[in-house]
Design an enzyme around this catalytic site. Structure first.
Site, PDB file in Angstrom:
ATOM      1  N   GLU A 162       0.826  -1.215   0.000  1.00  0.00           N
ATOM      2  CA  GLU A 162       0.000   0.000   0.000  1.00  0.00           C
ATOM      3  C   GLU A 162       0.860   1.266   0.000  1.00  0.00           C
ATOM      4  OE1 GLU A 162      -2.837  -0.483  -0.804  1.00  0.00           O
ATOM      5  OE2 GLU A 162      -3.041  -2.576  -0.255  1.00  0.00           O
ATOM      6  N   GLY A 163       2.012   1.170  -0.651  1.00  0.00           N
ATOM      7  CA  GLY A 163       2.960   2.280  -0.693  1.00  0.00           C
ATOM      8  C   GLY A 163       3.969   2.126   0.423  1.00  0.00           C
TER       9      GLY A 163
END
Length: 586
Positions: free
Chosen positions: A439-440
């Protein structure tokens, strides 16, 4: 394996006493909800996490997932636990009542999510991404797609996934190549490959709804040319039930360091039928609805794993007898004292405890603003959205960094036994490591904070966040501690304002240290606020323990912020001075 028990007393203190849940719900016009109901939901969630999900954690890690004849099988018991989860309505907690959801406030659901992560992080992942998919479909899909897919996603009869990453395009989504060809009937043919897809296939649900980023033939270059598509595993028949198989297949499942019981798939789309979600070439904005929710949920993974590790370490430290405590004999009837009395072990336990409870307060504070962003007045929604945008990268990055630090400390408290699989401590450390990546990455979160949420925003989100925390400080009753909290908060805002003029290179160099500086500062404010509330509690254990843990945080953890401030203030020169050829001496 550490026996997990949900920290229900801490949840109840934070929600009822500290956040003032009853007044919060009254103000939002949902007075049918109250702290008593929240306590009941937490109690039932704790029972499910402990009795159903936690016992599968070790076995799931040992067994892993299997791909055979194009289908993925999850570890024994996982699918049955999911069916019980769905039958009891847990999947529908946050879903819209218009599609048979329960419309619970986030402040009721977030504690349950933390407990599920602590009990079994691998198992929680599939339900987490389904909730994020529900949010994206709710906010951006057409009424037709909502009517066909949303109720069954909310109930959990069907699950959802997020398909972004491609082999050559990780963080840089401008490089993605998956194509979408429009068809005469309004559908699209999706062709391409995606990697690292959590629950891309599994044996839990009768259909899987993939949300896929792809490019239309005439799309602009870069991220401005990305669209979002809903691509089901099975196409729906005339009765809205899964029928013909779509052209979606699993290429392989990844063999990983941790979360081995969660199937991480390579997905192949070979002219698979899909439908546009939102507007053409606006897919990234739609996907960020899903990603921002998932980023906060990933932060909860760090928190959950940390809590499980702390509980295991604390139990072991109380039972393990070694040497005499330097401050004097603590166990006169034995040959040695429990190691919990060793100052260095107490330091490790308090490092865990002070950061975990601070992060839990941050997560529930965040959840309060999610409630406001959903149910408040228009002015309140705008303010809440600014606070949430600023806090999202902090929740994701700090809580997952903290998760790795504290699970590592959990291993250390056990000594050599912590390195042995049978105790379960090393699994927690392996499982939580991914949370800093997906998610980054946490580096991307730091760049987002200083680049988008601070410097590019011009300070609006900063000021909204300051106002939110300042309200906590103003409510404090101990004037001496109130002054300390105010000074800490004001110093953070002033130092942050000094960063507004940074150029892009300097900001990128400062990003990770600035995020850490901000996280330690704001959690320090939360600790002053929590301890002030606890001092007035009838529960003497909470009253004294919160104040003592605050003192440890202020004395031993908060000084980290000063080092991070010195580091981010140093500029980019020393970071970029070395040439690529000078990183080694070959």
């Amino acid at each position: 394996m550490p026996l997990y028990h949900a920290p229900t007393a801490d949840f109840q203190f934070l929600l009822k006493d500290w956040l003032g849940l009853d007044a919060h719900y009254q103000k939002l016009g949902i007075g049918d909800f109250d702290s008593e109901l929240a306590s009941e939901i937490i109690a039932q969630g704790a029972k499910f996490a402990l009795d159903v999900v936690a016992p599968l954690n070790r076995e799931g890690d040992e067994e892993g997932c299997h791909l055979e004849n194009g289908s993925v099988t999850t570890p024994k018991g996982f699918a049955d636990a999911y069916q019980e989860y769905v039958a009891n309505g847990w999947n529908a907690m946050l879903g819209s009542a218009d599609y048979d959801g329960q419309d619970l406030p986030y402040t009721m659901a977030v504690p349950v999510h933390e407990m599920l992560n602590a009990a079994n992080l691998s198992w929680r992942l599939t339900t987490m991404l389904t909730e994020s998919a529900v949010l994206a479909v709710t906010k951006h899909a057409s009424d037709d797609l909502k009517n066909k897919y949303l109720a069954k996603l909310i109930s959990g009869e069907w699950t959802g996934t997020m398909n972004l990453t491609e082999p050559h395009a990780g963080t840089d989504l401008s490089l993605l190549n998956t194509k979408a060809e429009p068809q005469d009937d309004g559908s699209y043919k999706i062709t391409g490959n995606k990697i690292f897809i959590t629950a891309g296939d599994q044996d839990w649900s009768s259909n899987i709804v993939h949300l896929v980023l792809a490019r239309l033939p005439d799309a602009p270059k870069g991220v401005k040319g990305i669209s979002l598509f809903l691509v089901p595993k099975f196409l729906l028949d005339d009765n809205n039930e899964p029928g013909e198989a779509n052209q979606v297949s699993v290429g392989s499942i990844e063999h990983k360091m941790g979360i081995k019981a969660s199937p991480t798939c390579v997905m192949n789309f070979d002219e698979a039928t899909g439908w546009l979600v939102g507007e053409e070439n606006k897919g990234l904005a739609c996907m960020f609805t899903m990603m921002n929710d998932a980023r906060f949920q990933v932060g909860l993974q760090g928190l959950g794993a940390a809590e499980a590790s702390y509980q295991g370490a604390l139990t072991y430290a109380r039972e393990r007898v070694q040497s005499r405590a330097p401050q004097g004999v603590q166990n006169p009837d034995g040959k040695a004292d429990p190691i919990v009395f060793q100052p260095d072990v107490a330091r490790m336990l308090l490092t865990q405890k002070s950061q975990i409870e601070g992060a839990r307060a941050l997560s529930l504070f965040y959840a309060k603003f999610m409630d406001i962003e959903k149910l408040g007045t228009e002015e309140e929604k705008v303010h809440a959205d600014k606070v949430l945008q600023f806090l999202t990268p902090i929740c994701k990055a700090y809580m997952t960094d903290m998760g790795l630090e504290t699970t590592s400390l959990g291993v250390q408290v056990f000594g050599g036994h912590g390195f042995i699989r049978e105790w379960g401590m090393e699994q927690l450390m392996r499982d939580v490591r991914i949370a800093m990546l997906y998610e980054g990455t946490n580096g991307i979160q730091a760049l987002d904070l200083i680049g988008r949420k601070l410097t590019r925003d011009g300070g609006d989100m900063l000021n909204a966040t300051y106002q939110a925390f300042n309200e906590l400080v103003e409510a404090m009753t101990d004037n001496d501690n109130k002054a300390l909290a105010q000074g800490l908060l004001d110093d953070w805002r002033a130092s942050s304002a000094d960063c507004l003029g940074m150029d892009a290179t300097t900001a990128a160099s400062a990003a990770c240290d600035y995020l850490a500086y901000t996280a330690y500062s704001l959690i320090g404010v939360l600790w002053f606020s929590m301890a002030d509330t606890a001092a007035q509690s009838d529960n003497t254990v909470i009253a004294t323990a919160k104040q003592k843990t605050r003192d440890f945080y202020i004395d031993r953890i908060l000084p980290r912020r000063d080092a991070h401030k010195v580091a981010y203030s140093a500029g980019a020169e020393s970071t970029l001075a070395i040439a690529a050829s000078e990183f080694d001496y070959l």
